[in-house]
Every structure is written in structure tokens, then in C-alpha cells.
Design a protein around this motif. Structure first.
Motif, PDB file in Angstrom:
ATOM      1  N   VAL A  23       0.757  -1.149  -0.071  1.00 34.25           N
ATOM      2  CA  VAL A  23      -0.036  -0.058   0.128  1.00 34.25           C
ATOM      3  C   VAL A  23       0.748   1.009   0.162  1.00 34.25           C
ATOM      4  CG1 VAL A  23      -0.248   0.092   2.597  1.00 34.25           C
ATOM      5  CG2 VAL A  23      -1.938   1.210   1.329  1.00 34.25           C
ATOM      6  N   ALA A  24       0.579   2.296  -0.714  1.00 37.71           N
ATOM      7  CA  ALA A  24       1.367   3.441  -0.811  1.00 37.71           C
ATOM      8  C   ALA A  24       1.058   4.202   0.464  1.00 37.71           C
ATOM      9  CB  ALA A  24       1.065   4.435  -2.186  1.00 37.71           C
ATOM     10  N   THR A  25       2.349   4.686   0.828  1.00 35.76           N
ATOM     11  CA  THR A  25       2.365   5.576   2.062  1.00 35.76           C
ATOM     12  C   THR A  25       1.295   6.821   2.021  1.00 35.76           C
ATOM     13  OG1 THR A  25       4.298   7.030   1.416  1.00 35.76           O
ATOM     14  CG2 THR A  25       4.788   4.981   2.830  1.00 35.76           C
ATOM     15  N   THR A  26       1.069   7.225   0.813  1.00 36.81           N
ATOM     16  CA  THR A  26      -0.012   8.267   0.772  1.00 36.81           C
ATOM     17  C   THR A  26      -1.511   7.932   0.777  1.00 36.81           C
ATOM     18  OG1 THR A  26       0.078   8.017  -1.697  1.00 36.81           O
ATOM     19  CG2 THR A  26       1.564   9.503  -0.690  1.00 36.81           C
TER      20      THR A  26
ATOM     21  N   LYS B 115       6.830  -2.465 -13.015  1.00 37.26           N
ATOM     22  CA  LYS B 115       7.817  -1.435 -13.049  1.00 37.26           C
ATOM     23  C   LYS B 115       8.994  -1.900 -12.093  1.00 37.26           C
ATOM     24  CE  LYS B 115       6.179   2.410 -14.819  1.00 37.26           C
ATOM     25  NZ  LYS B 115       5.399   3.427 -13.892  1.00 37.26           N
ATOM     26  N   THR B 116      10.040  -1.545 -12.154  1.00 30.49           N
ATOM     27  CA  THR B 116      11.067  -1.890 -11.189  1.00 30.49           C
ATOM     28  C   THR B 116      11.329  -1.251  -9.811  1.00 30.49           C
ATOM     29  OG1 THR B 116      12.523  -2.194 -13.448  1.00 30.49           O
ATOM     30  CG2 THR B 116      13.951  -1.904 -11.388  1.00 30.49           C
ATOM     31  N   ILE B 117      11.514  -2.381  -8.898  1.00 26.86           N
ATOM     32  CA  ILE B 117      11.556  -1.752  -7.529  1.00 26.86           C
ATOM     33  C   ILE B 117      13.073  -1.058  -7.379  1.00 26.86           C
ATOM     34  CG2 ILE B 117      11.711  -2.351  -5.334  1.00 26.86           C
ATOM     35  CD1 ILE B 117       9.978  -4.701  -5.845  1.00 26.86           C
ATOM     36  N   GLN B 118      13.105   0.223  -7.201  1.00 30.38           N
ATOM     37  CA  GLN B 118      14.315   1.053  -7.134  1.00 30.38           C
ATOM     38  C   GLN B 118      15.022   0.833  -5.860  1.00 30.38           C
ATOM     39  OE1 GLN B 118      12.488   4.684  -7.859  1.00 30.38           O
ATOM     40  NE2 GLN B 118      12.585   4.639  -9.935  1.00 30.38           N
ATOM     41  N   GLY B 119      14.315   0.321  -4.590  1.00 37.14           N
ATOM     42  CA  GLY B 119      15.112   0.098  -3.383  1.00 37.14           C
ATOM     43  C   GLY B 119      14.171  -0.355  -2.571  1.00 37.14           C
ATOM     44  N   ALA B 120      14.639  -0.928  -1.374  1.00 40.37           N
ATOM     45  CA  ALA B 120      14.004  -1.865  -0.168  1.00 40.37           C
ATOM     46  C   ALA B 120      14.742  -1.258   0.817  1.00 40.37           C
ATOM     47  CB  ALA B 120      14.001  -3.122  -0.478  1.00 40.37           C
ATOM     48  N   PHE B 121      13.928  -1.196   2.112  1.00 40.99           N
ATOM     49  CA  PHE B 121      14.565  -0.479   3.281  1.00 40.99           C
ATOM     50  C   PHE B 121      13.720  -1.012   4.414  1.00 40.99           C
ATOM     51  CE2 PHE B 121      11.922   2.865   1.325  1.00 40.99           C
ATOM     52  CZ  PHE B 121      11.027   2.894   2.188  1.00 40.99           C
TER      53      PHE B 121
ATOM     54  N   ASP C 222       9.332   4.461  -8.541  1.00 44.03           N
ATOM     55  CA  ASP C 222       9.109   5.714  -9.036  1.00 44.03           C
ATOM     56  C   ASP C 222       8.995   6.804  -7.994  1.00 44.03           C
ATOM     57  OD1 ASP C 222       9.434   4.922 -11.476  1.00 44.03           O
ATOM     58  OD2 ASP C 222       7.079   4.728 -12.083  1.00 44.03           O
ATOM     59  N   GLY C 223       9.983   6.541  -7.174  1.00 39.04           N
ATOM     60  CA  GLY C 223      10.172   7.816  -5.972  1.00 39.04           C
ATOM     61  C   GLY C 223       9.275   7.758  -4.925  1.00 39.04           C
TER      62      GLY C 223
END
Length: 222
Positions: free
Chosen positions: A14-17, A31-37, A54-55
Motif C-alpha cells: 500500500v502506498a504511504t500516501t 515497474k522496477t523496484i528502485q530500493g527496499a528498506f 518511481d520515487g
């Protein structure tokens, strides 16, 4: 950086927004996952990481919901649903065992604090006289085989006057006893001070006390 495909996990994110529309989610597939944290709630790190596409950051729905007290469910038609978990009512405390209606238990030995009992009502009866009653915050102390009551316990029945260390009690205009009050308790004393209150030995008034259901009955000790 490794590349990850989003299609296999979109049902759990779920998007944080929290404002993404269906067409926006669809456009993310592939789409490509740009990072995981790591993701923390109240300082506790969830087992499933958040991701960035995508940011925009996306959280794992199930892990997030369970960590914040929600039940998470999925329906092919309705999508993902979060429902607040119902709090379980606390287990009832066991009822205290009622005290038997009888004379107070064995008196303490040499320690007034261990023989103390709070009393809320007192009845006073003498031969050929009508029983009198009084309510309030009274005290009974049983120690070394003797019974002591606070002066307030008998103040409704006796006329009390004192000039420390002497305490005088009269009944119907007649002197009953004159006692010297000790600051500290000693075995066999006629009166002593405990917790700032004067306690008098019932034997000095020729009385005995019986406690029943929290009430003290005073009568002649024949």
C-alpha cells in the motif's frame, strides 16, 4: 542494485500516501523496484521491508496492519480490507473470599498494627438499657489477648474528657474509669496511642466486643 519485478507482490503493498487509484496501481505492474528498506513502527522493525517505485514508498499491507492492530483480508472483487481488531474484555477478577461472621481471629502478640481492624458501625448494649448504635470510621485492636477500641468508637455512648495523659469516661453522669494513656503500647496497659489515636482497653469499661460482618457489638463482659 538488483532489479525486482513488482507484479508478484502488488497484492500486499500500500502506498504511504494511501491515495493511489486503481489505474495508478495498474500502471505500476512490471515497474522496477528502485530500493527496499527496513520499516519501523514505534521503534519495532517489521519483518517485511518497504519498497520504493518511481520515487514513492510502499508498505507491506499485512505486516503494517497486524502491527497496528488491524485484521487484513483480501477479496478478488473488493480488494484488500483492513478491519480494527476487537479488544478482548479483561478476565473478571476472582471474588474475594468473604470473611466469616465471627469474633475477630487470634490477637497479635506484642504488635498493635497486626491486630488492627477497621470498623464502620458499632452497637452498644447494657443490661436493662436500650441498644444504641453509631456509624463512622472506628478502630479495633486485638493484641496479647486484649481488645482495644479507639475513643471515637465509644464517644457516642460515653462522656469523654481528658487532660493528657489522663482520660476519663463517664456514663449517665457516673464516672466509669480514669486511665493514664501511654504513648507506646505495652502488654496489659489500660490505654495507649496508636497512629495518633488513643485506644482504650475494653476491660477497663467491663465490656467485650464481637465483630460480625464488619460491625462491632459491645456488651457487658459478665
Amino acid at each position: 542494485m538488483k532489479k525486482y519485478i513488482l507484479g508478484g507482490i502488488t497484492g500486499f503493498l500500500v502506498a504511504t500516501t494511501l491515495s493511489a487509484h486503481a489505474e495508478e496501481i495498474t500502471s505500476l505492474i512490471g515497474k522496477t523496484i528502485q530500493g527496499a528498506f527496513p520499516f519501523q513502527i514505534e521503534g519495532k522493525t517489521l519483518g517485511t521491508p518497504a519498497i520504493v517505485v518511481d520515487g514513492t514508498s510502499y508498505l507491506p499491507v499485512r505486516a503494517f496492519g497486524e502491527a497496528t492492530g488491524y485484521e487484513v483480508s483480501f477479496n478478488a472483487d473488493l480488494g484488500i480490507s483492513l478491519k480494527k481488531k476487537e479488544e478482548q474484555p479483561p478476565l473478571p477478577s476472582p471474588s474475594p473470599t468473604p470473611s466469616p461472621s465471627a469474633t475477630p481471629g487470634p490477637s497479635a502478640v506484642g504488635d498493635p498494627s497486626r491486630g488492627y481492624q477497621a470498623i464502620k458501625s458499632v452497637s452498644f448494649s447494657l443490661k436493662d438499657e436500650k441498644t444504641k448504635k453509631s456509624t463512622g470510621d472506628f478502630g479495633l485492636i486485638q493484641v496479647d489477648g486484649a481488645q482495644y477500641v479507639s475513643l471515637s468508637t465509644v464517644s457516642s455512648f460515653y462522656t469523654i474528657s481528658w487532660n493528657e495523659p489522663l482520660v476519663q469516661l463517664s456514663l449517665n453522669g457516673q464516672l466509669v474509669t480514669l486511665i493514664t494513656t501511654n504513648n507506646q503500647y505495652s502488654k496489659g496497659t489500660g490505654a495507649f496511642t496508636y497512629d495518633g489515636t488513643i485506644y482504650i482497653n475494653l476491660s477497663m469499661l467491663n465490656l467485650k466486643g464481637i465483630v460480625k460482618e464488619g460491625a462491632l457489638a459491645l456488651s457487658e463482659d459478665i
